[in-house]
Structure formats: C-alpha cells, structure tokens
Design an enzyme around this catalytic site. Structure first.
Site, PDB file in Angstrom:
ATOM      1  CG  ASP A  93      -7.645  -6.064 -10.877  1.00  0.00           C
ATOM      2  OD1 ASP A  93      -8.404  -7.002 -11.191  1.00  0.00           O
ATOM      3  OD2 ASP A  93      -6.420  -6.092 -11.078  1.00  0.00           O
ATOM      4  CG  ASP A 266      -5.042  -0.967 -15.532  1.00  0.00           C
ATOM      5  OD1 ASP A 266      -4.209  -0.950 -14.600  1.00  0.00           O
ATOM      6  OD2 ASP A 266      -5.394  -2.019 -16.097  1.00  0.00           O
ATOM      7  CB  CYS A 304       2.593  19.541 -23.111  1.00  0.00           C
ATOM      8  SG  CYS A 304       1.487  18.985 -21.813  1.00  0.00           S
ATOM      9  CB  CYS A 306      -0.515  19.591 -18.908  1.00  0.00           C
ATOM     10  SG  CYS A 306       1.171  19.770 -18.295  1.00  0.00           S
ATOM     11  CB  CYS A 309       3.608  22.221 -20.159  1.00  0.00           C
ATOM     12  SG  CYS A 309       4.477  20.639 -20.057  1.00  0.00           S
ATOM     13  CG  HIS A 335       3.811  16.580 -18.324  1.00  0.00           C
ATOM     14  ND1 HIS A 335       3.625  17.435 -19.387  1.00  0.00           N
ATOM     15  CD2 HIS A 335       4.571  15.551 -18.797  1.00  0.00           C
ATOM     16  CE1 HIS A 335       4.254  16.950 -20.447  1.00  0.00           C
ATOM     17  NE2 HIS A 335       4.834  15.806 -20.114  1.00  0.00           N
TER      18      HIS A 335
END
Lengths: 381, 381
Positions: A93, A266, A304, A306, A309, A335
């Site tokens: 940015d 974003d 989940c 991930c 998890c 997560h």
C-alpha cells in the site's frame, strides 16, 4: 499491463468471477485474500507458517517501511522478499491511508504530504513520486498509487477535491514508475457520493493501470453505505483488470463483495482479532478469554483442519490467553488465517462450478444465524 | 527406582558422564538440558517447534499450574501431556522456589506453605503431600519434592533448619507418592555451608529417590560459591542416580557442571534472553536491538543450522525487535534453544569419545575470549 490477468469462469447467478494473474513472484488465484504484514512481518508468523495456511500474497506498507527499516535497507538487500524470507507475491500500500489516519503534525499539498516520523521525529515527505520510489526499492510485485483519503462524512466539495487530487497523483505515480514489471494499481475515490465514484472509476479506467482498487471506505461510512459503494463501484470497474477492495473485511463482507465481482481483499481482522483472543469458526466467532472455553476439551472448530485445531483444544487456548502467553495469539492467528483462506478456496471452487451465489447466500445465512443466536442467548463463548 | 538410569561412558579426564534413563514418555539421553515451560507452554513455541530444536524434556511448575488452569483441569483431561500437546517427558518442579520467591502473604510452617493466589486472591495450601497430589494430577514423568528455599546469605542455624525441614518434607513426599511410575527426585539443600551440603546429600541418598537435585543456588550466592557447591555436591551424590542442577545456567555454567558429573539442567535463560533480544552464538552473545545488527545481512550465527539462521538475517531480526514484533522473540527463542541443545549434543558426543574435558576447556576459553573482547572493544553488538 503487466499482470496478464485472465478470467477463467464467471458465476451463473452473480458477478462473482474466477481468475488469475502472474507476478514476478508467482501466480495468484483470484478471488484472493491477502495477508497484512505491514512491517515486513505478519504478527508472530513466519513465511513457512503463511505458506501453510494457504497465503498467496502478503501486504506491506510503504509508510511504515520507509520509516523503519528505511529505503536504504531495501536498496542494500535488494528488496523486501529476501529481507523477510517470503518468496511469493507482495503488494505494498502507498501510505495514503496512514498519512490520513496516523500522522501527527502533517500538511498535505498538491506536491504531497509532509509528516513527522514516529521513529526519529524528523519530517518526511511522501509524494506520489516518493511513494513509487520507495515501493520500487521495496520491490513489491504490486504497487499502489498514493491517494488522498478523507472522512466519508466530508461534504461533496471536499470529497470531489480529494478525488481530483487522487487522480492527478495517480497519473504522476504512473509516470514515476521505472520498472513496468512492478504492477501499479490506481485507487478509486469519491466517498459515498455515487456520481463521484462513477467519475473516478471512469477516469482511472482510461489509463493503463494494472488493476483498480476501491479505496476510501471504512473511514466514517456505515456498513450499508460501504456495501452499496462496493457494488456500484465494482460494476463500474473494467472487467479486464483485477478489482481490489481495500481493507475489507469480515467473512460476510468478503462473501458479499465477491458476489459483486471483487477479485482481491486484504484485512487485519483475522490476525488482529486473534491477538485479542477471538477466533472465526464454522459456527460463529469464539471469544477464547471467556469462561465457557475453559471446559471445552475439543478443537476450536471441529470442521477445521488447521495446525491449531489438529493439535490443541479450546480449553488449552483459553489457558494460554488467561496466562497472556504469546503462543495463544500465534495459534489463533494460524487458525483465523486458515479459516479465511479456506473460505476463499471454497469460493473459488463454487465460482468455477457456477454455484457461487447460492452457496454464498447459504453461508451468509448460517453466519447470520450463528451471530443472531449468540446475541439472543447472551452467549459469551 | 523407576528411571532405570544407566551410565554408558565416563570422560577420561573429568567426572563428566554419558547416560540415559527411561520415562513413561520416552528415553532421555544425558547430560540433558530441559526447556522451561512453566505454565504448560514455552513462551511462543509449540511442541513441534520444541521437537525441532532438539528438546527432550520440558519443565512445568506445580505452583503456577495449581493456580491456573488448576488441578481439576488436569484430572479432567488426564494430565499435562495431552493438554499441551507434548508427548515427550515432563518434569515438574514442586513449587518450593516459587513459594520462596514469588508469594505474597505467605506463611510457612512444618505442615507446609499457605499463600495467596495471584489468580483469584484466595488462600492456598502447598504442603509436601499437596504438591505430590498436584504433580500426580499433572501426570509429570518426574516429580520434585517440595523443599524449603532460603536466601544463601542466611546464617548457619537458619540454613540448617531449612535443610532439616526439607529432609522431613522429602520423606513425606516419598510416602505420599501413589504411582511409582512417576519418578520422584529429592533436593539437596544446605546453602553455601559445605558441611551441611555433605549432610544433606548423605541423608537423601539413603532413601529411594529416583534422582537427586542440587537446589538452593542462585538465591543470593556468588558465581564462585555456586560453582564450588556444585562441584562438591555433585561428588557427594550417588553415582547410580541422575544428578540434577536446578535452574542453572549459562553455557559456561553447563560446561563446568558437566565436568563435575551433573546429568540434568534447566534454565529460563535461552528463552528469557530471547525475549529481550539477546542471542547466544558461537562467537559470543549478540544483542539484536543494538545498532550494529541493523547492517548485518548474514545469519545470527554462521555456524548454526537452526530454522532461524537458515532463513533470516541479523538485520531482519534487528528490524523485528525495533518494531516490537513478536516474531523476533520467537525466532531468537528457536535459535537460543537450538544453540543450547547443540551444545548438549556435542557434549554427549565428547563424553562418549572420552575427550570431554579438553573440549570443554577449549569451549570455555573461546567463550571467555569472546566476552572479554566484547568488553575490551566496548562492543555493542
């Protein structure tokens, strides 16, 4: 245009679209959620972690990086990729929003912005040309033009003036670019005034920017205004270039905006909320610091896969937050980012299948139901 | 005795020894450095990280864990291993040192200690029996007896009284143990009074503890006193059981203590200093917040193969610390723990080869030279 953006599928019942573009650091599949790594780091996570959660693109910030570590460091080491160890695409940015929201002691003129550094208290200049110079040194794959941000509640004359200056600065940015392999996106402004948004999108679309962003939202506007501007602006943006909705948002925000044909997002939310102990799950948000989590010997989200998890229970995460242990925010960041990237991967599949609109509405209903039921029950989990 | 400790090699020119013992969660190769994870977490690192840096044993703390998350949580989930996701051996300290150093509003009698919880402000009792009860619920592989810590500068009468109570508490702890598969170590006290250390070691060695620890150091004593007590005490401890030097120390401390035949160590230094931006390297300590690191585009330690040195430069780490970014402490923690575990792995190899003493002296000289030269040059790196 340097990204060779192409659309491979459009949803049957919405403007949602599936595409991809190529950068010097690899291909990006859209729609894409980009992870915010303002200061050449995503809080507590390293590039290996980011690749594991499915991150495609990182977002750096020109304003912060020019103050620390400074342009000389990037010139010395050959850019931010090697510096932070991330070999995938990076978007920077321009610093326009930070000038607006963060800088003390600032003056903005046609030339650019002058502001006092929070690092060494010295005055710095950020002009459209200087922003491109810094972003060139940073070596980002996608640069953003410096834009003029103002409060959405400003009057129409002030909103027009900021928009027109944003246009002039966009053309100066385009002229200042030295390496066309670094893509450059313009930013549509115009506040919440529909006619100004039409004018801004029309003006910028006429110039060879590699993509167009919708800026100036989430600065005093309501959620309804934001969604309206997003939908109207997305429609105005040329179909042959990526459309980037800056700084947005929650999972429902993303689902809505993809319906409108947005390709890039974003937002700091997944990591920001993680540091406060709030997790996104398939059955609504979980506030890990609250009591009920202390007795849940099951993962944050049974649906989940991930790394958090798979290995830890809500009770353990609760314990980490109660002890202010830094492993807590780290595990929840992993997560939450996995949650966002899974949502985007699912969305891409649904668009390819032409079934996005129905799927997104089901998702939105489910999220609404979870949030409503949490409120109704006074649930604190 | 439950650990089946055996010594496989003794150094040719020192008392350094190479051994191993077996716990319910796997074999431990000695000499071993144990990583401090007081509250069922090692600051910012997860069990996968710990396995990667070579950690064999983690250290938990009874005092902290009984207050948060509390014994009921461990009973519910079946112990700390599953709770924190670490499947290797865990040793728990008894809380004696924390009663001494942390507790406000405490009274200590023959029964045990009464103190106010920093979590809920309620009064708690920590007696030898209660400590064993909590450690049983935690399910640690090695439990420590509750001991009486006092300032090393206390007079001999007070030091003797504390030692004698420590002995009585050790026997009560032994009697309170319900599961002999959980090993139990006693703690030698006696301050810096040689005759008391002899008495304490002799008394405790006569009872079937699975290992013996040297406690009561680094509480007001000098480095020279500490080394002297370590050497004298180590010699007094029975050869058939592991010798554990509690809370020690720097790499030179470890090298010295291994010369004396110490088998086990723990210390917060590698992680604690990492959070302050200080790294251990093969050429001395590096303070990453200082200016010189900002221009070093090379790893922290060219001789190191850790995940941090393989991927990041000192300049990047410096940047993270200047920005107070949590990735900085995390990366330096990984490095420092890798440094400690490499040192221990090297030491084990040298002992096996019978060349430890010469190797350790070369190492100690090199560290001394680095620290001396850093001081002489007024180096700030």
């Amino acid at each position: 245009m340097s990204l060779a953006f192409s659309v491979s599928a459009v949803d049957r019942e919405s403007r949602a679209r599936r595409g991809s573009f190529m950068t010097r650091h690899g291909r990006v599949e859209t729609p894409v959620f980009m992870v915010v790594g303002t200061r050449a780091t995503v809080t507590g996570l390293d590039p290996t972690d980011l690749a594991r959660v499915g991150a495609q693109v990182l977002l750096g910030n020109t304003y912060h990086l020019m103050l620390r570590p400074g342009i000389e460091v990037f010139r010395r080491v050959g850019g931010v990729h090697g510096f932070m160890g991330w070999s995938g695409p990076i978007l920077t940015d321009s610093g326009g929003y930070q000038i607006f929201s963060l800088s003390a002691d600032r003056t903005i003129s046609e030339v650019g912005a002058t502001f006092r550094s929070y690092v060494d208290q010295r005055m710095h200049v950020l002009s459209p040309e200087r922003s491109i110079e810094v972003q060139s040194a940073i070596g980002s794959d996608i640069m953003m033009v410096l834009d003029v941000c103002i409060d959405s509640r400003s009057d129409e004359a002030a909103t027009r003036a900021a928009m027109e200056r944003t246009h002039r600065w966009a053309l100066r940015s385009l002229a200042a670019r030295t390496d066309p392999a670094q893509a450059l996106f313009a930013i549509v402004q115009g506040g919440v005034v529909p006619s100004l948004r039409v004018e801004s999108a029309g003006f910028l679309a006429d110039h060879p920017f590699d993509g167009l962003a919708i800026g100036g939202l989430a600065v005093g506007d309501s959620r309804a205004q934001r969604e309206e501007v997003t939908h109207e602006s997305a429609e105005l943006l040329p179909a042959d270039r990526p459309r980037y909705l800056m700084g947005v948002g929650t999972p429902p925000d993303l689902l809505h905006a993809m319906l409108a044909g947005i390709d890039m997002f974003d937002c700091v939310l997944p990591t920001h909320l993680a540091w406060q102990g709030t997790a996104f799950t398939s059955t609504g948000r979980v506030r890990l610091t609250r009591g009920p989590s202390s007795s849940v010997d099951a993962p944050l989200d049974a649906a989940c896969g991930c790394a958090t998890c798979e290995r830890f229970t809500r009770a353990y995460l609760h314990h980490l937050f109660k002890c202010s242990e830094p492993l807590g925010p780290r595990l929840v960041s992993l997560h939450n980012l996995h949650h966002y990237h899974s949502l985007m991967a699912d969305a891409r599949r649904e668009i390819e299948a032409g079934t996005y609109a129905a799927w997104a509405r089901t998702k939105l209903d489910a999220i609404d139901r979870h949030e409503h039921s949490a409120r109704r029950l006074g649930r604190t989990a």
